[in-house]
Design a protein around this motif. Sequence first.
Motif, mmCIF file in Angstrom:
data_model
loop_
_atom_site.group_PDB
_atom_site.id
_atom_site.type_symbol
_atom_site.label_atom_id
_atom_site.label_comp_id
_atom_site.label_asym_id
_atom_site.label_seq_id
_atom_site.Cartn_x
_atom_site.Cartn_y
_atom_site.Cartn_z
ATOM 1 N N GLU A 197 2.351 7.749 4.289
ATOM 2 C CA GLU A 197 1.670 7.664 2.999
ATOM 3 C C GLU A 197 2.594 7.220 1.867
ATOM 4 O O GLU A 197 2.133 6.792 0.810
ATOM 5 C CB GLU A 197 1.048 9.023 2.651
ATOM 6 C CG GLU A 197 -0.123 9.412 3.541
ATOM 7 C CD GLU A 197 -1.245 8.386 3.487
ATOM 8 O OE1 GLU A 197 -1.502 7.848 2.386
ATOM 9 O OE2 GLU A 197 -1.836 8.096 4.538
ATOM 10 N N ARG A 203 2.579 3.793 -0.290
ATOM 11 C CA ARG A 203 1.848 3.592 -1.546
ATOM 12 C C ARG A 203 2.800 3.704 -2.736
ATOM 13 O O ARG A 203 2.719 2.934 -3.693
ATOM 14 C CB ARG A 203 0.717 4.618 -1.660
ATOM 15 C CG ARG A 203 -0.195 4.384 -2.868
ATOM 16 C CD ARG A 203 -1.204 5.520 -3.001
ATOM 17 N NE ARG A 203 -2.067 5.623 -1.843
ATOM 18 C CZ ARG A 203 -3.178 4.909 -1.681
ATOM 19 N NH1 ARG A 203 -3.548 4.031 -2.606
ATOM 20 N NH2 ARG A 203 -3.919 5.077 -0.601
ATOM 21 N N HIS A 204 3.731 4.689 -2.679
ATOM 22 C CA HIS A 204 4.684 4.891 -3.774
ATOM 23 C C HIS A 204 5.674 3.732 -3.863
ATOM 24 O O HIS A 204 6.012 3.281 -4.967
ATOM 25 C CB HIS A 204 5.432 6.208 -3.556
ATOM 26 C CG HIS A 204 6.565 6.421 -4.524
ATOM 27 N ND1 HIS A 204 6.373 6.693 -5.859
ATOM 28 C CD2 HIS A 204 7.911 6.374 -4.334
ATOM 29 C CE1 HIS A 204 7.549 6.800 -6.455
ATOM 30 N NE2 HIS A 204 8.501 6.616 -5.551
ATOM 31 N N GLY A 218 2.915 0.133 -3.248
ATOM 32 C CA GLY A 218 1.606 0.049 -3.879
ATOM 33 C C GLY A 218 0.462 -0.174 -2.906
ATOM 34 O O GLY A 218 -0.696 -0.229 -3.307
ATOM 35 N N TRP A 219 0.784 -0.313 -1.615
ATOM 36 C CA TRP A 219 -0.244 -0.464 -0.581
ATOM 37 C C TRP A 219 -0.561 0.910 0.014
ATOM 38 O O TRP A 219 0.300 1.774 0.084
ATOM 39 C CB TRP A 219 0.248 -1.363 0.559
ATOM 40 C CG TRP A 219 0.564 -2.775 0.189
ATOM 41 C CD1 TRP A 219 1.749 -3.264 -0.269
ATOM 42 C CD2 TRP A 219 -0.311 -3.907 0.274
ATOM 43 N NE1 TRP A 219 1.685 -4.607 -0.484
ATOM 44 C CE2 TRP A 219 0.419 -5.047 -0.156
ATOM 45 C CE3 TRP A 219 -1.640 -4.078 0.663
ATOM 46 C CZ2 TRP A 219 -0.130 -6.318 -0.197
ATOM 47 C CZ3 TRP A 219 -2.190 -5.353 0.632
ATOM 48 C CH2 TRP A 219 -1.445 -6.452 0.195
ATOM 49 N N SER A 220 -1.784 1.093 0.485
ATOM 50 C CA SER A 220 -2.092 2.288 1.266
ATOM 51 C C SER A 220 -1.718 2.014 2.717
ATOM 52 O O SER A 220 -1.602 0.853 3.135
ATOM 53 C CB SER A 220 -3.581 2.635 1.175
ATOM 54 O OG SER A 220 -4.364 1.660 1.838
ATOM 55 N N GLU A 275 -4.270 -0.095 4.501
ATOM 56 C CA GLU A 275 -4.260 -1.517 4.155
ATOM 57 C C GLU A 275 -3.171 -2.278 4.918
ATOM 58 O O GLU A 275 -3.345 -3.446 5.268
ATOM 59 C CB GLU A 275 -4.039 -1.687 2.652
ATOM 60 C CG GLU A 275 -5.229 -1.264 1.798
ATOM 61 C CD GLU A 275 -4.923 -1.362 0.310
ATOM 62 O OE1 GLU A 275 -5.775 -1.862 -0.434
ATOM 63 O OE2 GLU A 275 -3.820 -0.936 -0.100
ATOM 64 N N LYS A 295 2.731 -4.745 -4.040
ATOM 65 C CA LYS A 295 1.384 -5.310 -4.021
ATOM 66 C C LYS A 295 1.014 -5.898 -5.378
ATOM 67 O O LYS A 295 0.325 -6.925 -5.458
ATOM 68 C CB LYS A 295 0.379 -4.222 -3.619
ATOM 69 C CG LYS A 295 -1.061 -4.695 -3.547
ATOM 70 C CD LYS A 295 -1.997 -3.555 -3.162
ATOM 71 C CE LYS A 295 -3.448 -4.020 -3.101
ATOM 72 N NZ LYS A 295 -4.371 -2.913 -2.748
#
Length: 351
Positions: A261, A264-265, A268-270, A273, A315
Amino acid sequence: MQGTAMKTGEKSKKNTEISKVKCWEVFRCKEKDCPAYKSKNPRCWLFTGTHCREEIQGQFIEKIEMCFDCNVFKKNIDTLGMEKTCLLVNTQFKEFTRMVRERDRELEGLGMDLSISLSEVFEALKKIAKGDPAVRIDETSRVELIRQLKHMVNLTAENIGEMVDQSHDIAIGLAEHFDLLHRVSKGELQARATGGSNIELLEALKNVSNTMIENIDKEIKEHQRTEASLREMKALDASILSAIPNAVMGLRDRTIIFANESVRHVFGWSAEELIGKSTRVLYRSDEDYKEIGKCLYPILAVERTHSMEFPCRRKDGKDILCMLTTAVIGERVTNKGIVVVYEDITERRDV
């Protein structure tokens, strides 16, 4: 640029190793037989059979809760340590999975042998109950209790002439055992043979049947516990990945096959994704994408791990500088299978 990145990574790695604490110094340990005692590797939790708390411990999976509470673990855990810990958990998880599959195959074969053998025993018992002294069954079986049961059935047939006067009691007793085994074959593993008999054969048959049922019940419960442990290990693997603050990705042929996870930090993608995408989306240009591939994979063909700095892109289009720590999945680079930890060091570089 490649040489500078390699030197920077090696220097950073050496400085990090020097700052680590040693478990035997922290706890003033005198256990010279401990594999971690005075080892150059400060990550003592990766060793199997450490002498922690005056007891010989098992694998990391078995002592993980104790390690998480240990100050040495908390002080020494870093990106490389997290990577090695994940690889160790993955290795032990695969071994555990292999053991479960072997046990499944054994239980499948045991179930087939049990089904066929019980069918033979049932038919033989029917013939014996009708007074047929010529009945015989093959006594071979992978299950010792089944072999004993078959042997007793054959002994019954051999001595049928001596039991003519007791045929009524034997018929009732055998019918009860036939019903018991039928219930067990339907999954009623709590069923047991009860009551007493003056006939030695029926008493022995009752004891053998009860012992056999108890062992089958024990095997099934052990298999269920193993499956539960496997589910816990999967959850643990996911928890470890979630706890790592840096982006962690698994690659196969430069395609992302898993991600934690924290991507994302950092990017910027999950995770959802990124899975299935090419790592091209992490870099500024096609040239950067080709350069990192040409630089990294030849090194990993010789070394299991490697660290280097390399520019990346989020991202939202923002350029960042990352420290890439990579490790080969398995013994060698097959299908370009690696694990990569991306640490955003942009602010550190700017300072």
